[in-house]
Enzyme design. Structure first.
Site, mmCIF file in Angstrom:
data_model
loop_
_atom_site.group_PDB
_atom_site.id
_atom_site.type_symbol
_atom_site.label_atom_id
_atom_site.label_comp_id
_atom_site.label_asym_id
_atom_site.label_seq_id
_atom_site.Cartn_x
_atom_site.Cartn_y
_atom_site.Cartn_z
ATOM 1 N N HIS A 83 -7.143 -6.078 0.157
ATOM 2 C CA HIS A 83 -6.123 -5.189 0.215
ATOM 3 C C HIS A 83 -5.083 -5.611 1.142
ATOM 4 O O HIS A 83 -3.747 -5.510 0.713
ATOM 5 C CB HIS A 83 -6.631 -3.687 0.603
ATOM 6 C CG HIS A 83 -5.458 -2.809 0.410
ATOM 7 N ND1 HIS A 83 -4.777 -2.536 -0.480
ATOM 8 C CD2 HIS A 83 -5.093 -1.962 1.493
ATOM 9 C CE1 HIS A 83 -3.913 -1.604 -0.421
ATOM 10 N NE2 HIS A 83 -4.023 -1.321 1.028
ATOM 11 N N SER A 123 0.872 -1.145 0.131
ATOM 12 C CA SER A 123 -0.041 -0.207 -0.019
ATOM 13 C C SER A 123 0.784 1.332 0.037
ATOM 14 O O SER A 123 1.733 1.409 -1.007
ATOM 15 C CB SER A 123 -0.972 -0.055 1.103
ATOM 16 O OG SER A 123 -2.048 0.691 1.013
#
Length: 253
Positions: free
Chosen positions: A235, A85
């Site tokens: 994610h 991320s």
């Protein structure tokens, strides 16, 4: 900036892992221990996170320079560099700035594109916790339920809460600077020239962070990229499907 780090493993090639926003080095200890017999794994707290120093400067250029300084300070040669991320964007910026310092860049569930701010509710919740009056992490968790419904995300966020003394809690993250600069976390990268070094992207199949239409944009910046998709993962790919995630990493190595 001298970043705090944890080291797992004493022999083999160097591996550096960078966490995402609101994260810290200990989020990746489980993954690091798998590679401890074959690699020296450096788990780094990025600036304004974990036990690393705080700074008003908070963008991808300064964080990529932090990474360069870390590699120089520890005299690491051709390290494997993994970023998730926000950490993935730091690694991408580093690859663009210093494409010859590694031949194995691994980006976990993030693209080099612009992302609109999407942590507003979380930041509102974290900022609304009164650290002087909160009595326990459990009480903080109850408070956060109004802002984030997923228990796992709340527990992840509250790992940043620690007892400063008998009467007061404090944050390990620099909440004020992160809140002020949260739009910077979504910025596109600074690109002078495309990076020709091979780079691997790992995408959670259920995550929206890398869309099919993003692949063309990625190829313009990183022509020698490869995309690996992991089924039944969001994610936080490494937490959702750790075995599959490790298999992909091992195949890349």
């Amino acid at each position: 900036m001298e970043l705090y780090f944890r080291k797992v493993g004493e022999q083999g090639p160097a591996m550096i892992i960078l966490h995402g926003i609101f994260g810290s080095s200990d989020n990746w200890l489980g993954i690091a221990k798998v590679f401890a017999n074959t690699h020296q794994v450096y788990l780094v707290d990025q600036r304004n996170h974990g036990q690393s120093p705080w700074s008003d400067d908070f963008d991808y250029q300064v964080m990529s320079e932090d990474l360069k300084e870390f590699i120089d300070t520890h005299q690491l040669t051709n390290p494997i560099i993994i970023g998730h991320s926000m950490g993935g964007k730091v690694v991408m910026q580093f690859a663009l700035n210093y494409p010859t310092l590694s031949d194995k860049f691994i980006i976990v569930d993030i693209a080099p594109k612009f992302y609109p701010v999407h942590h507003t509710s979380i930041l509102e919740g974290l900022n609304s916790i009164d650290l002087k009056t909160i009595a326990s992490r459990t009480e903080a968790n109850e408070h956060l339920k109004r802002f984030e419904e997923q228990e796992g995300i709340r527990q992840f966020l509250l790992k940043n809460l620690y007892r400063k003394n008998d009467a007061e809690f404090a944050w390990r993250i620099n909440l004020a600077v992160i809140t002020k600069n949260i739009d910077v976390v979504g910025h596109e990268l600074w690109v002078k020239n495309p990076c020709q070094t091979p780079i691997h992207f790992i995408k959670g199949a259920n995550s929206h962070y890398i869309q099919p239409e993003d692949e063309r944009f990625i190829s313009e910046i990183f022509p020698n990229f490869e995309l690996h998709k992991i089924a039944n993962a969001g994610h936080w790919v490494q937490a959702d499907q750790p075995d599959a995630f490790l298999q992909v990493i091992k195949s890349i190595l």
